[in-house]
Design an enzyme around this catalytic site. Structure first.
Site, PDB file in Angstrom:
ATOM      1  N   PRO A  58       0.859  -1.036   0.088  1.00 27.02           N
ATOM      2  CA  PRO A  58       0.135  -0.081  -0.032  1.00 27.02           C
ATOM      3  C   PRO A  58       0.870   1.304   0.210  1.00 27.02           C
ATOM      4  O   PRO A  58       0.335   2.329  -0.385  1.00 27.02           O
ATOM      5  CB  PRO A  58      -0.876  -0.051   1.348  1.00 27.02           C
ATOM      6  CG  PRO A  58      -0.422  -1.322   2.065  1.00 27.02           C
ATOM      7  CD  PRO A  58       0.530  -1.985   1.143  1.00 27.02           C
ATOM      8  N   GLU A 105       2.929  -7.318   8.575  1.00 25.92           N
ATOM      9  CA  GLU A 105       3.000  -5.989   8.617  1.00 25.92           C
ATOM     10  C   GLU A 105       3.812  -5.463   7.653  1.00 25.92           C
ATOM     11  O   GLU A 105       3.941  -4.323   7.418  1.00 25.92           O
ATOM     12  CB  GLU A 105       3.621  -5.790  10.290  1.00 25.92           C
ATOM     13  CG  GLU A 105       2.666  -5.472  11.341  1.00 25.92           C
ATOM     14  CD  GLU A 105       1.640  -4.750  10.963  1.00 25.92           C
ATOM     15  OE1 GLU A 105       1.528  -3.443  10.771  1.00 25.92           O
ATOM     16  OE2 GLU A 105       0.325  -5.178  10.817  1.00 25.92           O
ATOM     17  N   ASP A 111     -10.440   0.388 -24.869  1.00 23.73           N
ATOM     18  CA  ASP A 111     -10.732   0.558 -23.446  1.00 23.73           C
ATOM     19  C   ASP A 111     -10.932   1.616 -22.860  1.00 23.73           C
ATOM     20  O   ASP A 111     -10.300   3.018 -23.369  1.00 23.73           O
ATOM     21  CB  ASP A 111      -9.567  -0.207 -22.706  1.00 23.73           C
ATOM     22  CG  ASP A 111      -9.347  -1.737 -22.946  1.00 23.73           C
ATOM     23  OD1 ASP A 111     -10.657  -2.279 -23.473  1.00 23.73           O
ATOM     24  OD2 ASP A 111      -8.333  -2.131 -22.618  1.00 23.73           O
TER      25      ASP A 111
HETATM   26  N1  ADE Z   1      -1.016  -5.306   0.071  1.00 23.46           N
HETATM   27  C1  ADE Z   1      -1.824  -4.706   1.133  1.00 23.46           C
HETATM   28  N2  ADE Z   1      -2.594  -3.829   0.651  1.00 23.46           N
HETATM   29  C2  ADE Z   1      -2.052  -3.483  -0.699  1.00 23.46           C
HETATM   30  C3  ADE Z   1      -2.704  -2.558  -1.674  1.00 23.46           C
HETATM   31  N3  ADE Z   1      -3.665  -1.731  -1.454  1.00 23.46           N
HETATM   32  N4  ADE Z   1      -1.861  -2.634  -2.585  1.00 23.46           N
HETATM   33  C4  ADE Z   1      -1.110  -3.328  -2.910  1.00 23.46           C
HETATM   34  N5  ADE Z   1      -0.384  -4.406  -2.300  1.00 23.46           N
HETATM   35  C5  ADE Z   1      -1.111  -4.468  -0.924  1.00 23.46           C
END
Ligand code: ADE
Length: 233
Positions: A89, A116, A169
């Site tokens: 993330p 984590e 697309d």
């Molecule tokens: N791993 C956990 N959450 C994620 C996300 N939003 N994007 C990519 N990998 C992730």
């Protein structure tokens, strides 16, 4: 999870037709202990467990070795380092543009974390791209990697058939797609827009562009502004 999902539908067909090879590597196989434990408590304390550097590096090294072997056997002459995409993330947000860029690579390693996170030292050493699929937290990187793999796979020549073309697309020209209709002409009292039945291609194209612009302006004003800027230069 990866096998089941990727070997289904269009990506599954691509695997069957040898257009794409999928190889799953289980980091646990590189644990180096009989309990196959690959995580430990974070230095500095805090909640959650961190994936250890050694098994991740072991899995990477093994996979990079397979890729070098494949390059040798297929006579692919390249000194390009292997792309290692870490799903996290905290990565750059995945876009269609990034999908096109990744699709130029013959091989991609996707590194999927759990817990984590992964010990920073191994990430520094092997990762070439950090990618997030959006501002939310998943339980692991696998599902996120499937999203990226699917978007990249459909850009590989031959994966889509003509009637599944990637050219029209959403995003291919920076706009969201116009609405689609098929038979019957009337559904629950709603008629298909008349212009689509006219057989007049120029008018159909004009209508579709107008709809694309309307939808994009409403739903994604950021994309709309970009498009207008690009087309009024
Ligand atoms: N791993 C956990 N959450 C994620 C996300 N939003 N994007 C990519 N990998 C992730």
């Amino acid at each position: 999870m990866i096998e089941t999902c990727f070997n289904t539908s269009i990506t599954g067909r691509a695997v069957k037709n040898d257009l794409i090879t999928l190889k799953n590597i289980n980091i646990r196989d590189f644990a180096g202990n009989k309990h196959m434990k690959v995580d430990d408590y974070p230095y500095g304390g805090g909640a959650g467990l961190v994936m250890q550097a050694e098994p991740v590096y072991g899995a990477y090294d093994h996979t990079a070795g397979l890729i070098r072997k494949k390059r040798f056997i297929t006579g692919l002459k390249t000194n390009l380092p292997v792309r290692v995409v870490y799903m996290t993330p905290r990565g750059e947000t995945f876009t269609q543009k990034k999908a096109h860029e990744l699709a130029k690579n013959k091989e991609i390693i996707f590194l999927c974390g759990h817990y984590e996170g992964i010990d920073e030292r191994v990430l520094e050493e092997i990762v070439t791209d950090d990618i997030s699929i959006g501002d939310y937290i998943l339980t692991g990187g696998e599902l996120a990697s499937l999203v990226v793999m699917d978007a990249v796979a459909r850009l590989v020549p031959g994966v889509l058939h003509n009637d599944e073309s990637a050219v029209t697309d959403s995003f291919s020209d920076g706009l969201l797609e116009y609405p689609h209709y098929t038979r019957p002409e009337v559904f629950h009292g709603k008629r298909v827009p008349e212009v689509l039945l006219s057989g007049h291609h120029a008018r159909v194209d004009e209508w579709r562009l107008k709809k694309s612009l309307e939808i994009t302006e409403k739903i994604r004003p950021d994309l709309y502004e970009e498009y207008i800027k690009r087309h009024t230069r």
